[in-house]
Design an enzyme around this catalytic site. Structure first.
Site, PDB file in Angstrom:
ATOM      1  CG  HIS A 197      18.714  60.784  48.909  1.00 16.27           C
ATOM      2  ND1 HIS A 197      19.711  61.304  49.713  1.00 16.27           N
ATOM      3  CD2 HIS A 197      18.312  61.820  48.134  1.00 16.27           C
ATOM      4  CE1 HIS A 197      19.899  62.584  49.416  1.00 16.27           C
ATOM      5  NE2 HIS A 197      19.078  62.919  48.460  1.00 16.27           N
ATOM      6  CG  ASN A 222      25.447  68.712  62.540  1.00 22.39           C
ATOM      7  OD1 ASN A 222      26.494  68.333  63.037  1.00 22.39           O
ATOM      8  ND2 ASN A 222      25.103  68.440  61.303  1.00 22.39           N
ATOM      9  CB  CYS A 281      13.489  46.415  36.886  1.00 21.72           C
ATOM     10  SG  CYS A 281      13.798  45.836  35.212  1.00 21.72           S
TER      11      CYS A 281
HETATM   12  N1  APR Z   1      23.170  63.659  65.865  1.00 22.68           N
HETATM   13  C1  APR Z   1      22.966  64.642  64.930  1.00 22.68           C
HETATM   14  N2  APR Z   1      23.807  64.844  63.879  1.00 22.68           N
HETATM   15  C2  APR Z   1      24.897  64.062  63.805  1.00 22.68           C
HETATM   16  C3  APR Z   1      25.172  63.034  64.740  1.00 22.68           C
HETATM   17  C4  APR Z   1      24.249  62.854  65.815  1.00 22.68           C
HETATM   18  N3  APR Z   1      24.419  61.913  66.747  1.00 22.68           N
HETATM   19  N4  APR Z   1      26.337  62.418  64.371  1.00 22.68           N
HETATM   20  C5  APR Z   1      26.764  63.041  63.233  1.00 22.68           C
HETATM   21  N5  APR Z   1      25.907  64.030  62.900  1.00 22.68           N
HETATM   22  C6  APR Z   1      25.983  64.953  61.762  1.00 22.68           C
HETATM   23  C7  APR Z   1      27.389  65.196  61.238  1.00 22.68           C
HETATM   24  O1  APR Z   1      28.027  66.249  61.947  1.00 22.68           O
HETATM   25  C8  APR Z   1      27.127  65.564  59.787  1.00 22.68           C
HETATM   26  O2  APR Z   1      26.953  66.968  59.644  1.00 22.68           O
HETATM   27  O3  APR Z   1      25.288  64.370  60.694  1.00 22.68           O
HETATM   28  C9  APR Z   1      25.808  64.851  59.467  1.00 22.68           C
HETATM   29  C10 APR Z   1      25.934  63.674  58.511  1.00 22.68           C
HETATM   30  O4  APR Z   1      26.397  64.162  57.298  1.00 22.68           O
HETATM   31  P1  APR Z   1      26.705  63.189  56.059  1.00 22.68           P
HETATM   32  O5  APR Z   1      27.446  62.018  56.516  1.00 22.68           O
HETATM   33  O6  APR Z   1      27.273  64.043  55.018  1.00 22.68           O
HETATM   34  O7  APR Z   1      25.245  62.660  55.633  1.00 22.68           O
HETATM   35  P2  APR Z   1      24.050  63.432  54.907  1.00 22.68           P
HETATM   36  O8  APR Z   1      24.105  64.884  55.090  1.00 22.68           O
HETATM   37  O9  APR Z   1      22.810  62.739  55.304  1.00 22.68           O
HETATM   38  O10 APR Z   1      24.388  63.075  53.356  1.00 22.68           O
HETATM   39  C11 APR Z   1      23.443  63.453  52.395  1.00 22.68           C
HETATM   40  O11 APR Z   1      24.747  62.412  50.665  1.00 22.68           O
HETATM   41  O12 APR Z   1      26.046  60.646  50.624  1.00 22.68           O
HETATM   42  C12 APR Z   1      24.924  61.132  50.105  1.00 22.68           C
HETATM   43  O13 APR Z   1      22.898  60.127  49.442  1.00 22.68           O
HETATM   44  C13 APR Z   1      23.766  60.251  50.508  1.00 22.68           C
HETATM   45  O14 APR Z   1      21.751  60.810  51.680  1.00 22.68           O
HETATM   46  C14 APR Z   1      23.135  61.045  51.636  1.00 22.68           C
HETATM   47  C15 APR Z   1      23.458  62.469  51.252  1.00 22.68           C
END
Ligand code: APR
Length: 252
Positions: free
Chosen positions: A125, A219, A133
Site C-alpha cells: 500500500h 490476532n 507527483c
Molecule cells: N497484535 C496483532 N494484531 C492486532 C494487535 C496486536 N497487538 N492489535 C490489533 N490487532 C488486529 C486487530 O484485531 C485487527 O484485526 O489488527 C487488525 C487491524 O485491522 P485494521 O485496522 O483493519 O488494519 P488492516 O487490516 O491492516 O487494514 C488494511 O485497510 O485501511 C486500509 O490501507 C489501509 O492498509 C490498510 C488496510
C-alpha cells in the site's frame, strides 16, 4: 492452551520451503501506531476512509496532507516492536543460504519493518515517507513532518500527494508482481495483525490457502476468527503480535 497452539503452528511452518507473510496495522499497534478499524480509525472526527481517497485529496488537499503529516509525526516517535524484530531475524535466518525462502507483504505504510532491518519488504500500500507527483506519478522520499506550503514535484511542478494506495486505487505494479510471485512460490502463509477485509491483499492469503497450504494467523480480537480457526481458516493464535510472534519464530 496457547503453548500447544504455538507448537502446532511451528510444526505447520517448519517444513515450508517458502512462507508468504502478510502483515497489517495490528503488527505496529504495540509500537503506538493506531490501527484503522480499531478506536484509532478517526482523525478530527473524520473516519479514515473519508480521507484516504483521491476525491478527498482533490477537494481538500491541505486536510489530507495534515492527516498524513500527523501520521508521520506519530510514526517518527515509534520504534519497531518485538514482532517486527522477530520477523526480520527469522527472514535473515531463512535467507542465509541466499535462497529466497519467503516474502513479507505489508499493508502498512509506516516503514517499521524496514526500520527493524527486514531484508525485503513488499510495500503493498505504498509508503508514508514517499510523495507522488500528481501529474506523472514519479515518487521521491520525503521525511518532512511539516509543509507550510503543499509539496510540489521537482519533475512537473505539480502538487504532490502522499505515496500511499488509497481506496479505489490499484496496487503499484512492481509490488503486485512481487506479491503474486510470492503467492506462486509459497507453500505456507503467516498472517499477522490484519482484519483481512481489504482486497487484493486478503486474496493473496486466500490463494495460498486454496492451494492446500497451511496458514497461521496472529490476532487478539475475539471476533477475528471462528472457534479455533482464524479469518482465513488457519491456525489462530489469539493474542498480541509482540508477545506471540517472537515465540512462534524463535530459533529451534
Ligand atoms: N497484535 C496483532 N494484531 C492486532 C494487535 C496486536 N497487538 N492489535 C490489533 N490487532 C488486529 C486487530 O484485531 C485487527 O484485526 O489488527 C487488525 C487491524 O485491522 P485494521 O485496522 O483493519 O488494519 P488492516 O487490516 O491492516 O487494514 C488494511 O485497510 O485501511 C486500509 O490501507 C489501509 O492498509 C490498510 C488496510
Amino acid at each position: 492452551m496457547l503453548d500447544s497452539r504455538i507448537a502446532e503452528a511451528r510444526r505447520a511452518l517448519a517444513p515450508a520451503r517458502f512462507v508468504l507473510v502478510l502483515t497489517g496495522a495490528g503488527v505496529s499497534a504495540e509500537s503506538g501506531v493506531p490501527t484503522f478499524r480499531g478506536p484509532g480509525g478517526y482523525w478530527r472526527n473524520r473516519h479514515f476512509s473519508e480521507l484516504a481517497n483521491p476525491d478527498a485529496f482533490a477537494s481538500e488537499p491541505r486536510t489530507v496532507w495534515d492527516w498524513y503529516l500527523e501520521r508521520r509525526s506519530t510514526v517518527r516517535l515509534c520504534t519497531p516492536n518485538a514482532a517486527h524484530a522477530a520477523l526480520a531475524a527469522w527472514a535473515a535466518r531463512r535467507h542465509a543460504d541466499g535462497e529466497p525462502r519467503g516474502a513479507l507483504v505489508t499493508q502498512n505504510v509506516d516503514g517499521l519493518h524496514e526500520r527493524a532491518g527486514h531484508p525485503e519488504v513488499i510495500r503493498f500500500h505504498g509508503s508514508l515517507w514517499r510523495n507522488r507527483c500528481s501529474a506523472c506519478g514519479a515518487e521521491r522520499e520525503d521525511e518532512a513532518l511539516h509543509h507550510a506550503e503543499l509539496p510540489v514535484s521537482p519533475c512537473c511542478g505539480a502538487l504532490e500527494r502522499p505515496g500511499v494506495v488509497w481506496f479505489g486505487e490499484a496496487i503499484p505494479r512492481a509490488a503486485l508482481d512481487a506479491a503474486y510471485d510470492a503467492v506462486q512460490a509459497a507453500d505456507a502463509a503467516l498472517v499477522i495483525g490484519t482484519a483481512g477485509v481489504v482486497y487484493p491483499a486478503a486474496a493473496l492469503v486466500e490463494s495460498v490457502r486454496a492451494a492446500g497450504a497451511p496458514v497461521v494467523e496472529v490476532n487478539p480480537d475475539e471476533d477475528y476468527g471462528l472457534g479455533e480457526r482464524g479469518a482465513f481458516g488457519g491456525v489462530w493464535l489469539r493474542g498480541p503480535a509482540g508477545a506471540i510472534v517472537p515465540r512462534l519464530l524463535a530459533e529451534d
